[in-house]
Each structure stands twice: as C-alpha cells, then as structure tokens.
Design a protein around this motif. Structure first.
Motif, mmCIF file in Angstrom:
data_model
loop_
_atom_site.group_PDB
_atom_site.id
_atom_site.type_symbol
_atom_site.label_atom_id
_atom_site.label_comp_id
_atom_site.label_asym_id
_atom_site.label_seq_id
_atom_site.Cartn_x
_atom_site.Cartn_y
_atom_site.Cartn_z
ATOM 1 N N ALA A 89 0.830 -1.203 0.000
ATOM 2 C CA ALA A 89 0.000 0.000 0.000
ATOM 3 C C ALA A 89 0.872 1.264 0.000
ATOM 4 N N GLY A 90 2.212 1.069 0.022
ATOM 5 C CA GLY A 90 3.101 2.222 0.016
ATOM 6 C C GLY A 90 3.393 2.757 1.405
ATOM 7 N N ARG A 91 2.938 2.053 2.455
ATOM 8 C CA ARG A 91 3.232 2.500 3.813
ATOM 9 C C ARG A 91 4.619 2.006 4.200
ATOM 10 N N ARG A 92 5.353 2.867 4.922
ATOM 11 C CA ARG A 92 6.673 2.444 5.375
ATOM 12 C C ARG A 92 6.483 1.665 6.662
ATOM 13 N N ILE A 93 7.004 0.425 6.701
ATOM 14 C CA ILE A 93 6.807 -0.373 7.905
ATOM 15 C C ILE A 93 8.091 -0.519 8.700
ATOM 16 N N ALA A 94 9.242 -0.211 8.073
ATOM 17 C CA ALA A 94 10.502 -0.287 8.818
ATOM 18 C C ALA A 94 11.524 0.602 8.115
ATOM 19 N N GLY A 95 12.547 0.985 8.876
ATOM 20 C CA GLY A 95 13.581 1.798 8.234
ATOM 21 C C GLY A 95 14.614 2.268 9.237
ATOM 22 N N PHE A 96 15.750 2.713 8.725
ATOM 23 C CA PHE A 96 16.744 3.358 9.591
ATOM 24 C C PHE A 96 17.385 4.481 8.782
ATOM 25 N N THR A 97 17.863 5.491 9.498
ATOM 26 C CA THR A 97 18.585 6.566 8.819
ATOM 27 C C THR A 97 19.808 6.911 9.637
ATOM 28 N N ARG A 98 20.791 7.417 8.956
ATOM 29 C CA ARG A 98 22.026 7.823 9.609
ATOM 30 C C ARG A 98 22.211 9.304 9.309
ATOM 31 N N GLY A 99 22.557 10.073 10.331
ATOM 32 C CA GLY A 99 22.700 11.524 10.122
ATOM 33 C C GLY A 99 21.345 12.109 9.758
ATOM 34 N N ASN A 100 21.344 13.212 9.016
ATOM 35 C CA ASN A 100 20.040 13.763 8.627
ATOM 36 C C ASN A 100 19.699 13.332 7.214
ATOM 37 N N ASN A 101 19.370 12.050 7.108
ATOM 38 C CA ASN A 101 18.958 11.480 5.834
ATOM 39 C C ASN A 101 17.519 11.026 5.990
ATOM 40 N N ALA A 102 16.597 11.842 5.551
ATOM 41 C CA ALA A 102 15.196 11.474 5.678
ATOM 42 C C ALA A 102 14.852 10.435 4.626
ATOM 43 N N LEU A 103 14.011 9.466 5.027
ATOM 44 C CA LEU A 103 13.581 8.457 4.060
ATOM 45 C C LEU A 103 12.476 9.064 3.195
ATOM 46 N N PRO A 104 12.463 8.777 1.905
ATOM 47 C CA PRO A 104 11.431 9.361 1.040
ATOM 48 C C PRO A 104 10.056 8.733 1.289
ATOM 49 N N GLU A 105 9.018 9.499 0.993
ATOM 50 C CA GLU A 105 7.648 8.982 1.137
ATOM 51 C C GLU A 105 7.405 7.883 0.115
ATOM 52 N N VAL A 106 7.903 8.149 -1.085
ATOM 53 C CA VAL A 106 7.751 7.153 -2.146
ATOM 54 C C VAL A 106 9.139 6.623 -2.484
ATOM 55 N N PRO A 107 9.321 5.296 -2.371
ATOM 56 C CA PRO A 107 10.659 4.765 -2.655
ATOM 57 C C PRO A 107 11.008 4.861 -4.140
ATOM 58 N N GLU A 108 12.002 5.674 -4.446
ATOM 59 C CA GLU A 108 12.447 5.804 -5.846
ATOM 60 C C GLU A 108 13.960 5.949 -5.859
ATOM 61 N N GLY A 109 14.589 5.380 -6.865
ATOM 62 C CA GLY A 109 16.041 5.501 -6.998
ATOM 63 C C GLY A 109 16.450 5.112 -8.401
ATOM 64 N N ASN A 110 17.455 5.810 -8.953
ATOM 65 C CA ASN A 110 17.858 5.520 -10.336
ATOM 66 C C ASN A 110 19.110 4.637 -10.413
ATOM 67 N N GLY A 111 19.681 4.296 -9.243
ATOM 68 C CA GLY A 111 20.844 3.405 -9.255
ATOM 69 C C GLY A 111 22.081 4.039 -9.868
ATOM 70 N N GLU A 112 22.172 5.370 -9.808
ATOM 71 C CA GLU A 112 23.361 6.058 -10.347
ATOM 72 C C GLU A 112 23.977 6.895 -9.230
ATOM 73 N N ILE A 113 25.255 7.213 -9.402
ATOM 74 C CA ILE A 113 25.896 8.108 -8.428
ATOM 75 C C ILE A 113 25.441 9.522 -8.734
ATOM 76 N N GLU A 114 24.792 10.154 -7.748
ATOM 77 C CA GLU A 114 24.280 11.500 -7.960
ATOM 78 C C GLU A 114 24.512 12.282 -6.684
ATOM 79 N N ALA A 115 25.221 13.396 -6.792
ATOM 80 C CA ALA A 115 25.505 14.241 -5.626
ATOM 81 C C ALA A 115 26.144 13.423 -4.515
ATOM 82 N N GLY A 116 27.031 12.505 -4.913
ATOM 83 C CA GLY A 116 27.799 11.758 -3.925
ATOM 84 C C GLY A 116 27.028 10.649 -3.233
ATOM 85 N N ARG A 117 25.815 10.322 -3.740
ATOM 86 C CA ARG A 117 25.071 9.230 -3.118
ATOM 87 C C ARG A 117 24.416 8.361 -4.189
ATOM 88 N N ILE A 118 24.133 7.149 -3.782
ATOM 89 C CA ILE A 118 23.485 6.205 -4.694
ATOM 90 C C ILE A 118 22.172 5.798 -4.048
#
Lengths: 443, 186
Positions: A89-118
């Motif tokens: 249903a798109g609800r987040r049921i678990a997660g962890f973050t390090r530093g100030n890295n907020a988890l996105p509401e909608v999980p999306e990622g392009n699998g490329e190095i962008e701005a020093g993160r993947i």
C-alpha cells in the motif's frame, strides 16, 4: 651550432614518451575509477536485493518488528545512509537513517551516483507476487578520496615521466659536451704537433748557429794561417828558384794543397754566414736565364731542364754566390737522378703570411721563390732534417764534402732569405729559396 | 394510581431503550474488533501461497487455479473473496471454494476452517494430501498453520512436521515469522 638548435630530436622523443605515459596513466586511473564506481553501484543494488528478499515474509504478514530487524542488520555497513521497507500500500513499515537522511515517502532511486550518493529502490516479491518495496541510500566515495586513492599512481607516473625527460636532456647535453671536448682535444693535438715542429726547427736553427759560429771562427783563423803559410811559401820559392819559371815540385804541391784548404775554409765561412758578400739588386729570373748553357752543361744529357720563370720582383744578393748556389743545387739534383730525369727550375713572386716549412724566426712579407725540383730518389725524413748539417753527406766517402747545402743555407740566411727542403723517398726532392723582395733596382 | 402505573411503564420502556442504545453505543467499538481481525486473516490466507511449495502433481496444469477452501462456518465471508481478487502465485490464479461437505477438502490446496464442528473431519479428509491446513487457535484440532492473537497483532504457529508429511515445503521466510515452529524430530 646546429647542436644547440631548438629542435632536439631526443628531447622531443622523450617529451612525447613522457606525455604518452601521463596520458596512459590518467586514462588508466579514469578506467579504474569507472570500474570502482560501477562496483559501488552494483554493491548497493545487491544490498537492496538482499534486503528485499529477506523482508518478503515480514512485508506480506505486516510484521514490522521482523522487518526492522532485517533493516537493522544493514547498519553494520557504514556506507549505507538510509534504508526503508514499504508494503504494497506504500506504507513504510521499517527503516533506519544515519545523520540527517530522511527516508522518502515514495521509494524511488535511479541506481546512479548523484551528488555523492546512490539511491536504489527494489520491489519485494515472492513467487512472482509483488508485496512491497525496499529503498537503500548509500554514500558514494567522495571524488577527493577517489583522487587521493590514485594520487600515488599519478605521482609515480609523473615521476617516471620527469625522469625520462631529465635523463634525455642530460644525455643530449652530455653528448654535446663530449663533441665539444673531442673538438677541443683535436685542436690541442694539432697545436701540440705544431709546437713540436716549431721547437724542432728552433733547435735545428740553434744548432746551425752554434756549429756555424764555432766552425766560422776556426775557419777564419785558419784562413789567416793559410795566408801566412802561402806568403812564406812564395818567399821560399823566390829564394830557391834558380831559374824563374821552373817550378819547384814540392813547393807547387804544397801551394796546391793550400789552395784547396783555402777553398774549404771559404765554404765553411759561407755556411757560418761570414763570407764577404757584395749584394746587389738582381732579378732571379734574369739571372737563371743567363745561366742556361752552364746549367745544361753541368747536369748532362740525361737530365731535362725545364724553367718556369714567372718572378718579376727584385731581390738583393751576391750574384756570384747565388750562381754558385744554383749550380750546386742543380748538381745535387743531377746526382739524385743517376738514371736521368727532369729538373724543374721555377721562380715566382709570393706573399708569405706564414713560414713555408719548418722555419724558426720567420718574418712574413713579399718574397721571390726560387724552386728546384727533381724527379730523383728523394730523401727520408731523417736525412731531410739533417741535409743542411755541415759535413753530413749521403755520397760515398771522398765524393762529397757535406758542405754544399750547408753553404747554400748559410748564404741564403746571410742574405735575409729562407731555405725549405721538401722530399720523400721515391717522390723526388724540392728545394726552395725564399729571397726577400727589395724595392731597389739596378737602375 | 392506574395512571401512575401507566406512566411508570412508559418511563421504564423509555429508560430501557435509552439504556439499550447506550449499551449498543458502548458495544459498537468492541464489536468492530473481530471485524478487523477477519480481513487480516483473509489477507494472510491469500498471502501464504507464495511461501509454500506444493509437490509436483498438486496442480493439473501450470496455470491451474490454486484453490483456497473454507470448511464449515465461514467467519471471513466477502473479506476472503476481496483478498483473493486478481491475486496469483506463480502462474496460478487464486480462487475460493466453500465446502458443503468437509470430506471434499482433499482437492484443495489451502484448507481453512474456524468451525469446531467440522474441523476434525476436514483435517481428516486432507490428511496425507498436499493440502496446507490453516485453523484458528482454540479448535480441538490444529492445522499446519494456526492463527493466534498476540496483543493487537495476528500471528501464527507452524507445525512444519505435519507439512513435511504432506510433502509441502514452507519457506524459511515464513517460518521466521511464526510465533512457534514444531519441527520434525530428526
């Protein structure tokens, strides 16, 4: 000069090699970097894949605690910044973050190095059923650290390139220096040989001087004594002679011997430059022309005489002695050609800036050169050097006095000229007289 | 007096109605509890299938439907039909069949029963067949998977030994989520 030209082929080749090395190093580093980045992306993808597979059950049955345990296991990897698990249903049921890295509401990622993160989003499936999504965010290694990782390699390559350049430059400088040294060495050798020749000439001149002075002194006194003996013999003959005109045989023999002794002392005096000379202006070409018949007679039929009389200048010398000298040299030439040959007599006007041969104390200036060249047996170097020594002769005992060339030498020097002898075995002999030009004429 | 009695009766009726409404109002949230539990059970039933491996021959064709049977009284009702709607495991579409006779359970792939009256017969019929039996807790007999309530969550116990006897392979991912697992003695 051309060696110092701007385009130095070895240096250019070395620079090209160094450049190529650098370029290859950079290309290699970039390729390595690309590989490393791909590997990083692959690694993050794998993490997401593993997480997705692990949490399938927990997502299906809404077990947040179990899902959180799986997510928590990822925190051991310090490269991971955040990870989340989402149900269908798109609800987040678990997660962890390090530093100030907020988890996105909608999980999306392009699998490329962008701005020093993947960032990678991966579906959670079980037996073809899509149950939810996982999301993983990882830090890519910063560019600075990546460059630092290749800094060693870059440093090595740069050093290698530098070494090549420095070596080739010093190599070409070295070879240039070696070339210069070789040239200097050749010049030095030539100068040393020249100096040795000059020293030898000087030594010879000194020897001649010494021998001349000694023999000249003796000859002079000896001549006086001969004159006394001769005068007394004449007086004796008057006393003893009963009938004038009838020679007393013993006295005649003694007088004959005294004449020969006087001639000998004359020659020695000539060599020691002490003979009384009466120099007058004369043109050698004219002089030799006048001697034509005499010379022909003296050298005989077997020797051909060729004269090339080009000299126009006047010289100052004793004409009788000069005729003697020329005759003497012609006879020497004849003796050197027992089977016949050719004698070339030549006169030329020359300006000499330096000594023609091994002559010490030479004065540059205008000279009339008189040259006698024969086609005879020639002399070896040792003989040539000793040719003017008094009493040195190669003729059989009793045939020559060894004073002919000595006399010539003495006369020429006394007249301010120079004598040069050029010869080699089998190549004939060339005797040259250089008489200084005079502005006087016989009027 | 009579009038008084009549008025008292009306008042009593009024009061009782008011009380009844009040009781109903109080009971309503309590009654909502089971209505939340059943949709979850229905969803779980539809989600077990991907974690289970049936033996070869359990399906007639590669695209044959996977049948979820409900034996006896059906507390899930339309919840199960909704949960199964459009779902597939592999190539097998999920379907629901409600059994009139518990003995028909042998042809099911998943058998669910919450009815203590038919549970014994249904499990008996499914025994030694590749049928995943699912029961509510509190029944006299237990299926391979039995639902239990832990606090506010619905969990389950798994009897892996029985599943193995029926040649069913339960994914370790599902086992990891079970409250308890009974494994076969080796």
């Amino acid at each position: 000069m051309s060696r110092r030209a701007r385009f130095n082929p070895p240096a250019i080749a070395a620079l090209a090699a160094a450049g190529f090395l650098l370029a290859a190093g950079i290309l290699m580093a970039r390729y390595e970097d690309r590989l490393y980045s791909d590997q990083q992306i692959k690694s993050v993808n794998e993490q997401a894949h593993i997480l997705a597979a692990s949490v399938a059950g927990a997502v299906a049955f809404d077990d947040a605690k179990a899902a959180q345990e799986f997510v928590q296991a990822l925190t051991v990897n310090p490269q991971l910044l955040a990870a989340g698990v989402y149900d269908d249903a798109g609800r987040r049921i678990a997660g962890f973050t390090r530093g100030n890295n907020a988890l996105p509401e909608v999980p999306e990622g392009n699998g490329e190095i962008e701005a020093g993160r993947i960032e990678v989003a991966y579906p959670v499936t079980q037996n073809g059923n899509r149950l939810g999504m996982v999301f993983v965010r990882a830090a890519a290694e910063p560019a600075g650290r990546r460059i630092a990782r290749y800094a060693g390699l870059i440093l090595l390559v740069t050093m290698g390139a530098l070494v090549i350049v420095v070596l080739s430059v010093s190599q070409s400088a070295l070879s240039r220096r070696a070339g210069q040294l070789a040239a200097v060495n050749r010049r030095l050798q030539a100068e040393m040989a020249e100096r040795a020749r000059t020293e030898e000439a000087l030594r010879q001149a000194h020897k001649m001087e010494a021998v001349g002075q000694l023999s000249g002194g003796i000859a002079h006194d000896f001549n006086n004594l001969i004159m006394i003996v001769k005068g007394n013999l004449r007086l004796l003959r008057k006393r003893l002679d009963p009938a004038p005109g009838q020679p007393v045989p013993y006295i005649a023999a003694a007088e004959e011997a005294l004449d020969r002794a006087a001639a000998l002392t004359q020659r020695i005096l000539a060599f020691s430059r002490r003979q009384p000379l009466t120099p007058v202006p004369v043109r050698l070409s004219v002089l030799i022309e006048g001697m034509g018949q005499l010379l022909k007679h003296s050298v005989g039929d077997t020797v051909e005489i060729e004269t090339r009389l080009h000299a126009q200048w006047w010289v100052r010398c004793d004409v009788n002695q000069m005729e003697n000298v020329i005759l003497n040299l012609a006879i020497n030439a004849r003796d050197a050609m027992p089977n016949g040959g050719k004698l070339t007599i030549e006169t030329r006007d020359v300006h000499l800036a330096e000594a023609p041969g091994d002559i010490a104390d030479f004065t540059p200036g205008d000279y009339v050169a008189l040259t006698l060249r024969d086609t005879g047996m020639g002399m070896d170097e040792e003989t040539r050097l000793r040719a003017v020594d008094p009493f040195f002769t190669t003729k059989p005992l009793g045939k020559g006095t060894g004073l002919g060339l000595s006399m010539t030498f003495g006369f020429v020097r006394q007249s301010g000229g120079y004598l040069a002898i050029d010869s080699a075995p089998g190549k004939g002999t060339k005797v040259a007289l250089y008489m200084p030009r005079t502005e006087e004429t016989s009027g | 007096m009579g009038r008084h009695k009549g008025r008292d009766l009306r008042a009593a009726v009024k009061t009782s109605i008011a009380c009844g409404l009040a009781v109903l109002a109080v009971l309503m949230p309590a009654g909502a509890q089971p209505s939340l539990e059943n949709p979850v059970k229905a969803a779980y039933l539809s989600k077990f299938a991907p974690f289970i491996e049936w033996p070869a021959g359990a399906f007639a064709t590669p695209t044959a439907p996977l049948v979820i049977c409900v034996a006896g009284a059906d507390p899930l009702g339309a919840n199960l039909d909704r949960a199964v709607q459009g779902q597939k495991t592999g190539e097998h579409p999920l379907t629901v069949r409600r059994l009139a006779e518990p003995e028909a359970a042998a042809d099911c792939h998943i058998l669910y029963t919450a009815d203590p009256l038919v549970a014994g017969a249904a499990l008996e019929a499914a025994a030694a067949r590749p049928v995943l039996t699912v029961t509510d807790s509190g029944l006299p007999v237990q299926g391979m998977i039995s639902f239990v309530r832990v606090g506010n969550n619905l969990r389950f116990d798994i009897d892996e030994a029985r599943a193995q006897e029926a040649r069913l392979v339960i994914s370790s991912k599902l086992l990891a989520l079970a409250r308890t697992v009974r494994r076969s003695p080796r």
